[in-house]
Write a protein that holds these residues in place. Structure first.
Motif, PDB file in Angstrom:
ATOM      1  N   GLY A 230      -9.756 -26.543  11.565  1.00  0.00           N
ATOM      2  CA  GLY A 230      -9.753 -25.448  10.617  1.00  0.00           C
ATOM      3  C   GLY A 230     -10.985 -25.459   9.732  1.00  0.00           C
ATOM      4  O   GLY A 230     -11.598 -24.412   9.469  1.00  0.00           O
ATOM      5  N   TYR A 231     -11.351 -26.632   9.270  1.00  0.00           N
ATOM      6  CA  TYR A 231     -12.560 -26.729   8.449  1.00  0.00           C
ATOM      7  C   TYR A 231     -13.808 -26.382   9.258  1.00  0.00           C
ATOM      8  O   TYR A 231     -14.770 -25.812   8.729  1.00  0.00           O
ATOM      9  CB  TYR A 231     -12.675 -28.129   7.857  1.00  0.00           C
ATOM     10  CG  TYR A 231     -11.750 -28.363   6.687  1.00  0.00           C
ATOM     11  CD1 TYR A 231     -11.758 -27.506   5.586  1.00  0.00           C
ATOM     12  CD2 TYR A 231     -10.870 -29.441   6.656  1.00  0.00           C
ATOM     13  CE1 TYR A 231     -10.919 -27.711   4.500  1.00  0.00           C
ATOM     14  CE2 TYR A 231     -10.021 -29.658   5.575  1.00  0.00           C
ATOM     15  CZ  TYR A 231     -10.056 -28.784   4.502  1.00  0.00           C
ATOM     16  OH  TYR A 231      -9.218 -28.986   3.420  1.00  0.00           O
ATOM     17  N   GLN A 232     -13.802 -26.715  10.532  1.00  0.00           N
ATOM     18  CA  GLN A 232     -14.907 -26.323  11.407  1.00  0.00           C
ATOM     19  C   GLN A 232     -15.043 -24.800  11.458  1.00  0.00           C
ATOM     20  O   GLN A 232     -16.157 -24.258  11.373  1.00  0.00           O
ATOM     21  CB  GLN A 232     -14.684 -26.868  12.814  1.00  0.00           C
ATOM     22  CG  GLN A 232     -15.750 -26.458  13.830  1.00  0.00           C
ATOM     23  CD  GLN A 232     -15.338 -26.773  15.260  1.00  0.00           C
ATOM     24  OE1 GLN A 232     -14.151 -26.988  15.551  1.00  0.00           O
ATOM     25  NE2 GLN A 232     -16.295 -26.816  16.166  1.00  0.00           N
ATOM     26  N   ALA A 233     -13.903 -24.108  11.579  1.00  0.00           N
ATOM     27  CA  ALA A 233     -13.925 -22.640  11.612  1.00  0.00           C
ATOM     28  C   ALA A 233     -14.483 -22.077  10.306  1.00  0.00           C
ATOM     29  O   ALA A 233     -15.251 -21.105  10.310  1.00  0.00           O
ATOM     30  CB  ALA A 233     -12.519 -22.106  11.867  1.00  0.00           C
ATOM     31  N   MET A 234     -14.122 -22.675   9.177  1.00  0.00           N
ATOM     32  CA  MET A 234     -14.630 -22.207   7.892  1.00  0.00           C
ATOM     33  C   MET A 234     -16.131 -22.461   7.756  1.00  0.00           C
ATOM     34  O   MET A 234     -16.883 -21.597   7.282  1.00  0.00           O
ATOM     35  CB  MET A 234     -13.871 -22.898   6.754  1.00  0.00           C
ATOM     36  CG  MET A 234     -12.394 -22.558   6.698  1.00  0.00           C
ATOM     37  SD  MET A 234     -11.548 -23.339   5.304  1.00  0.00           S
ATOM     38  CE  MET A 234     -12.239 -22.403   3.924  1.00  0.00           C
ATOM     39  N   ALA A 235     -16.564 -23.643   8.171  1.00  0.00           N
ATOM     40  CA  ALA A 235     -17.995 -23.963   8.109  1.00  0.00           C
ATOM     41  C   ALA A 235     -18.803 -23.006   8.968  1.00  0.00           C
ATOM     42  O   ALA A 235     -19.876 -22.520   8.559  1.00  0.00           O
ATOM     43  CB  ALA A 235     -18.226 -25.406   8.551  1.00  0.00           C
ATOM     44  N   ASN A 236     -18.307 -22.702  10.155  1.00  0.00           N
ATOM     45  CA  ASN A 236     -19.038 -21.805  11.046  1.00  0.00           C
ATOM     46  C   ASN A 236     -19.051 -20.370  10.525  1.00  0.00           C
ATOM     47  O   ASN A 236     -20.009 -19.631  10.772  1.00  0.00           O
ATOM     48  CB  ASN A 236     -18.458 -21.873  12.449  1.00  0.00           C
ATOM     49  CG  ASN A 236     -18.876 -23.138  13.181  1.00  0.00           C
ATOM     50  OD1 ASN A 236     -19.911 -23.732  12.873  1.00  0.00           O
ATOM     51  ND2 ASN A 236     -18.076 -23.575  14.138  1.00  0.00           N
ATOM     52  N   ALA A 237     -18.005 -19.981   9.806  1.00  0.00           N
ATOM     53  CA  ALA A 237     -18.011 -18.654   9.181  1.00  0.00           C
ATOM     54  C   ALA A 237     -19.122 -18.566   8.139  1.00  0.00           C
ATOM     55  O   ALA A 237     -19.805 -17.539   8.029  1.00  0.00           O
ATOM     56  CB  ALA A 237     -16.652 -18.366   8.559  1.00  0.00           C
ATOM     57  N   PHE A 238     -19.310 -19.633   7.374  1.00  0.00           N
ATOM     58  CA  PHE A 238     -20.424 -19.669   6.421  1.00  0.00           C
ATOM     59  C   PHE A 238     -21.764 -19.628   7.150  1.00  0.00           C
ATOM     60  O   PHE A 238     -22.670 -18.856   6.789  1.00  0.00           O
ATOM     61  CB  PHE A 238     -20.343 -20.935   5.566  1.00  0.00           C
ATOM     62  CG  PHE A 238     -21.632 -21.267   4.871  1.00  0.00           C
ATOM     63  CD1 PHE A 238     -21.934 -20.700   3.637  1.00  0.00           C
ATOM     64  CD2 PHE A 238     -22.547 -22.135   5.453  1.00  0.00           C
ATOM     65  CE1 PHE A 238     -23.134 -20.983   3.006  1.00  0.00           C
ATOM     66  CE2 PHE A 238     -23.746 -22.423   4.822  1.00  0.00           C
ATOM     67  CZ  PHE A 238     -24.044 -21.842   3.598  1.00  0.00           C
ATOM     68  N   LEU A 239     -21.917 -20.469   8.166  1.00  0.00           N
ATOM     69  CA  LEU A 239     -23.191 -20.559   8.872  1.00  0.00           C
ATOM     70  C   LEU A 239     -23.570 -19.239   9.529  1.00  0.00           C
ATOM     71  O   LEU A 239     -24.759 -18.916   9.655  1.00  0.00           O
ATOM     72  CB  LEU A 239     -23.128 -21.673   9.918  1.00  0.00           C
ATOM     73  CG  LEU A 239     -23.068 -23.097   9.340  1.00  0.00           C
ATOM     74  CD1 LEU A 239     -22.672 -24.088  10.424  1.00  0.00           C
ATOM     75  CD2 LEU A 239     -24.385 -23.485   8.699  1.00  0.00           C
ATOM     76  N   ASP A 240     -22.587 -18.466   9.915  1.00  0.00           N
ATOM     77  CA  ASP A 240     -22.866 -17.166  10.516  1.00  0.00           C
ATOM     78  C   ASP A 240     -23.568 -16.243   9.526  1.00  0.00           C
ATOM     79  O   ASP A 240     -24.353 -15.375   9.917  1.00  0.00           O
ATOM     80  CB  ASP A 240     -21.563 -16.529  11.008  1.00  0.00           C
ATOM     81  CG  ASP A 240     -21.809 -15.343  11.921  1.00  0.00           C
ATOM     82  OD1 ASP A 240     -22.618 -15.482  12.867  1.00  0.00           O
ATOM     83  OD2 ASP A 240     -21.217 -14.279  11.686  1.00  0.00           O
ATOM     84  N   HIS A 241     -23.279 -16.429   8.229  1.00  0.00           N
ATOM     85  CA  HIS A 241     -23.980 -15.669   7.193  1.00  0.00           C
ATOM     86  C   HIS A 241     -25.320 -16.312   6.841  1.00  0.00           C
ATOM     87  O   HIS A 241     -26.301 -15.612   6.593  1.00  0.00           O
ATOM     88  CB  HIS A 241     -23.130 -15.587   5.922  1.00  0.00           C
ATOM     89  CG  HIS A 241     -21.981 -14.638   6.024  1.00  0.00           C
ATOM     90  ND1 HIS A 241     -22.108 -13.277   5.809  1.00  0.00           N
ATOM     91  CD2 HIS A 241     -20.682 -14.851   6.315  1.00  0.00           C
ATOM     92  CE1 HIS A 241     -20.932 -12.697   5.959  1.00  0.00           C
ATOM     93  NE2 HIS A 241     -20.046 -13.628   6.266  1.00  0.00           N
ATOM     94  N   TYR A 242     -25.336 -17.632   6.818  1.00  0.00           N
ATOM     95  CA  TYR A 242     -26.526 -18.344   6.346  1.00  0.00           C
ATOM     96  C   TYR A 242     -27.663 -18.286   7.362  1.00  0.00           C
ATOM     97  O   TYR A 242     -28.802 -17.978   7.022  1.00  0.00           O
ATOM     98  CB  TYR A 242     -26.167 -19.800   6.042  1.00  0.00           C
ATOM     99  CG  TYR A 242     -27.313 -20.608   5.479  1.00  0.00           C
ATOM    100  CD1 TYR A 242     -27.734 -20.426   4.165  1.00  0.00           C
ATOM    101  CD2 TYR A 242     -27.969 -21.558   6.258  1.00  0.00           C
ATOM    102  CE1 TYR A 242     -28.789 -21.164   3.647  1.00  0.00           C
ATOM    103  CE2 TYR A 242     -29.018 -22.300   5.747  1.00  0.00           C
ATOM    104  CZ  TYR A 242     -29.425 -22.103   4.445  1.00  0.00           C
ATOM    105  OH  TYR A 242     -30.470 -22.834   3.936  1.00  0.00           O
ATOM    106  N   GLN A 243     -27.351 -18.593   8.612  1.00  0.00           N
ATOM    107  CA  GLN A 243     -28.381 -18.570   9.654  1.00  0.00           C
ATOM    108  C   GLN A 243     -27.720 -18.401  11.011  1.00  0.00           C
ATOM    109  O   GLN A 243     -27.043 -19.299  11.508  1.00  0.00           O
ATOM    110  CB  GLN A 243     -29.198 -19.865   9.627  1.00  0.00           C
ATOM    111  CG  GLN A 243     -30.324 -19.916  10.630  1.00  0.00           C
ATOM    112  CD  GLN A 243     -31.513 -19.031  10.278  1.00  0.00           C
ATOM    113  OE1 GLN A 243     -31.415 -18.179   9.414  1.00  0.00           O
ATOM    114  NE2 GLN A 243     -32.623 -19.214  10.951  1.00  0.00           N
ATOM    115  N   LYS A 244     -27.912 -17.231  11.605  1.00  0.00           N
ATOM    116  CA  LYS A 244     -27.336 -16.955  12.917  1.00  0.00           C
ATOM    117  C   LYS A 244     -27.793 -17.998  13.932  1.00  0.00           C
ATOM    118  O   LYS A 244     -28.959 -18.380  13.972  1.00  0.00           O
ATOM    119  CB  LYS A 244     -27.767 -15.565  13.399  1.00  0.00           C
ATOM    120  CG  LYS A 244     -27.240 -14.409  12.575  1.00  0.00           C
ATOM    121  CD  LYS A 244     -25.804 -14.093  12.919  1.00  0.00           C
ATOM    122  CE  LYS A 244     -25.340 -12.813  12.221  1.00  0.00           C
ATOM    123  NZ  LYS A 244     -23.923 -12.517  12.505  1.00  0.00           N
TER     124      LYS A 244
END
Length: 303
Positions: A230-244
């Motif tokens: 679950g935390y992986q999914a949250m981190a990747n949601a952030f990274l999708d905004h930060y740097q594709k």
């Protein structure tokens, strides 16, 4: 040496490393000074009430794979924090220096305002809440979130702020019990999204990555916290905004290393030269902790 001096040294070193060799999008902060604020999700609480790597740790890990990171800390996050607690925390003296240095901030706040009003019966798979109380709590969360973002604009003028959304926290309950509480969580996410937009911050939605049946990510029927997936999914949601293109892969997830609150406290007692005799009289989490908080880990240089 103060945190600020350490950051300045790290910044100079990182800039020399990056000079002439880094070509990145404008959103990327070089070097990153990342501060995670908020509640138990920012702190990395596990489904069995321990502390381990959470989404903030995974974000810091992924940042360090791609770019210089001068500093990362989640020392301002604490399980149980409401929006009122977070607001009080960022106004505190220990927060001033680290916030002034930050250029990336993630913020998790609002779920405890709402979920403390939800009565969950995991044995029966049932949920219950009083709508009037929820309406009042959500309005208070909206006012506090706007105040938090206004404070951060002043106290962290160089930071890009990412407001983390929330997932449906009760995937184990009966299907006919999900709709009402899911609707309230949708309202909370809408408040966070609108507050972020108003303040010029970025809202990071995570609900679609979880869905309403995310039992593999929220495995304990009696606990609302996610596991490492679950935390992986949250981190990747952030990274999708930060740097594709930047993504925490499953093979990159760290080995579990959970610590109980008692173990953390003992560790910090050894590290601290200060007296541990602190009067605790309030029921609010922000007033139950020492001013330097149990820094779940010291500010970590990633250079």
């Amino acid at each position: 040496m103060s945190i600020l001096k350490k950051i300045i040294i790290a910044v100079l070193a990182a800039l020399s490393m990056a000079n002439g060799s880094f070509s990145v999008q404008a959103a990327v902060k070089i070097p990153a000074v990342y501060v995670a604020l908020g509640d138990s999700l920012a702190a990395g609480q596990t489904p069995d009430s321990k502390i381990d790597a959470g989404y903030a740790d995974l974000i810091a890990q992924e940042l360090s794979r791609h770019q210089p990171v001068a500093l990362y800390t989640k020392q301002l996050a604490f399980p149980g924090f409401t929006t009122e607690d977070v607001l009080e925390r960022i106004k505190s003296k220990p927060a001033q220096e680290v916030l002034a240095s930050a250029n990336i901030i993630t913020l998790s706040a609002g779920a405890n305002d709402l979920l403390r009003l939800v009565q969950a019966n995991p044995e029966e798979g049932a949920l219950a809440f009083q709508q009037v109380q929820v309406d009042f709590a959500l309005n208070e969360a909206r006012l506090n979130m706007e105040a938090i973002l206004a404070e951060l604009e002043e106290r962290a003028p160089n930071a890009d702020i990412y407001v983390m959304g929330y997932y449906f926290a009760y995937p184990h309950v009966r299907d006919n019990q999900k709709e009402g509480t899911a609707e309230q969580l949708d309202r909370l996410n809408e408040i966070l999204k609108n507050s972020a937009k108003k303040a010029g911050a970025t809202f990071v939605a995570v609900d679609k990555a979880f869905g309403e049946n995310a039992v593999k990510k929220v495995p304990n029927p009696a606990d609302v916290h996610p596991n490492l997936l679950g935390y992986q999914a949250m981190a990747n949601a952030f990274l999708d905004h930060y740097q594709k293109g930047w993504k925490v892969e499953k093979r990159e997830l760290p080995e579990p290393n959970p610590m109980t609150f008692e173990e953390i406290q003992k560790m910090q007692e050894k590290q601290s030269e200060q007296s541990s005799s602190v009067e605790r009289t309030s029921a609010r989490p922000s007033t139950q902790i020492e001013e330097d908080y149990l820094a779940l880990q010291k500010p970590l240089p990633y250079i």
